[in-house]
Design an enzyme around this catalytic site. Structure first.
Site: not given
Ligand SMILES: *Cc1c(COP(=O)(O)O)cnc(C)c1O
Length: 397
Positions: A137, A222, A251
């Site tokens: 994700f 990420d 986050k």
């Molecule tokens: C939540 C998340 C995102 C996206 O972040 P947003 O602030 O919702 O755009 C991207 N990568 C990972 C691993 C995430 O958990």
């Protein structure tokens, strides 16, 4: 207004992107939140790994209040003291000597993709191809939902961005086989969050690092969800003795104030030059005031060590439940990023936990996900585990 009337208004006035929501949360303090009817909950989801320091953490709240009386926003046409301080703190505690600030995780990953593309462009060897993992994700913008290896997030938004290939997570050989002369970037979560709290086999990230070095491909992690102490180190890749070329954060970087970041090693930094990438809000004085307070708190002596101990404690408690409940397949995770895989879809378990006063969530259909505040105490972990025990008992699971 109470839960019910807020719900009725929301269903009429908000775009229907989130499905059914029953309670409105109106106040938070530490590990607890309260709903519009005055009911208290133990928050073991932290707004999806955002409020890692708990709600209204005194240091972050004080920093924000002070900044709110001083300066909110000036744009990136000017230098900003807090932005520079936050970059210095992040650089001191990571491989990344250079930083760019934005506003969300998806936007940070867009920055990662653009930095990698332009890095190869300025070298005269364009390599726009990207490899990501199945079940990953990376966000909801068009580029990041393309990078996300789950068709459920992509359906209906075609055409997707060209040039992305997906490989099984945890299989370094499969990743190497997917590399072509066009591949310029490998983008991976060090632990998959949304995709089911999946911890890769030991040595996987190091093997991918070696492959990327040997094949001339940039490696980005990420760490939007795994970062900021969530797994017991400031960044999850620090569990292994390797570093990526680029990292994305968001986050928990502001403990609830929207902020994202792209960090990179000095050797990659010339991918961006003046005018190539920008944002209006990114890294403004208010958001970076929160970020500085978060970094100072997380890097205080003993804090992260304590998170690792709590992770062991919580997973031990959950493993005891796994012995008693046939419905549990596996307990897994790292630090305080914890998944409980069940034989069946977990939506009813999440609902039962909420009814019993503990907030948690799902990660894919069959995995219950706990993202407790890093400041939770042993009693809170015991309470969450006991509540799950009772909920499963009542459900006959
Ligand atoms: C939540 C998340 C995102 C996206 O972040 P947003 O602030 O919702 O755009 C991207 N990568 C990972 C691993 C995430 O958990």
């Amino acid at each position: 207004m109470d839960n019910q009337s807020l719900r009725e208004t929301a269903e009429r006035i908000l775009l229907n992107t989130y499905g059914e929501r029953k309670i409105a949360l109106v106040r938070g303090e530490g590990v607890f939140v309260w709903d519009a009817d005055g009911r208290q909950y133990l928050d073991f989801f932290s707004g999806i790994a955002v409020c890692n320091l708990g709600h209204c953490h005194p240091a972050v709240t004080a920093a924000l209040k002070k900044q709110a009386d001083t300066l909110w926003h000036v744009s990136n046409l000017y230098l900003m003291e807090n932005q520079i301080r936050l970059a210095e703190l992040l650089a001191r505690h990571s491989f990344a000597g250079r930083w760019f600030f934005c506003n969300s995780g998806a936007e940070a990953n867009e920055g990662v993709i653009k930095l990698a593309r332009r890095y190869w462009h300025v070298r005269g060897t364009p390599k726009p191809g990207i490899i990501t993992a199945q079940n990953s994700f990376h966000g909801r913008t068009l580029a990041t939902l393309t990078a996300t290896g789950q068709t459920k997030y992509q359906a209906g938004f075609e055409p997707l961005m060209p040039g992305v290939r997906y490989v099984p997570y945890g299989d370094a050989e499969a990743l190497e086989s997917a590399i072509t002369p066009d591949t310029g970037l490998v983008l991976l979560e060090p632990v998959q969050g949304e995709g089911g709290v999946r911890v890769p086999p030991t040595g996987y990230l190091a093997a991918v690092r070696e492959i990327c070095d040997r094949r001339g491909v940039l490696l980005a992690f990420d760490e939007v969800q795994t970062g900021m102490g969530r797994t017991g180190h400031l960044f999850a890749h620090q569990h292994e003795q390797i570093a990526p070329d680029i990292i994305s954060l968001a986050k928990a970087l502001g403990n609830g104030i929207p902020i994202g970041a792209v960090g990179c090693a000095e050797r990659v930094a010339d991918g961006f030059a003046p005018g190539t990438h920008a944002t209006t809000f990114g890294g403004n004085p208010l958001a970076t005031a929160a970020g500085v307070a978060v970094m100072e708190t997380l890097t205080a002596p003993g804090f992260l060590e304590n998170v690792r101990d709590k992770g062991v404690l919580f997973m031990d408690l959950l493993r005891q439940l796994a012995i008693r409940h046939e419905s549990i397949v596996e307990i897994r995770g790292k630090g305080l990023m914890v998944g409980v895989e069940f034989r069946n879809p977990v939506a009813p378990v999440v609902a039962a936990m909420t009814d019993n006063g503990v907030l948690c969530g799902a990660a894919g259909p069959n995995v219950l996900r706990f993202l407790p505040p890093l400041v939770a105490e042993p009693d809170h972990f015991a309470h969450a585990a006991a509540t799950l025990d009772r909920a499963l008992e009542e459900m006959g699971w």
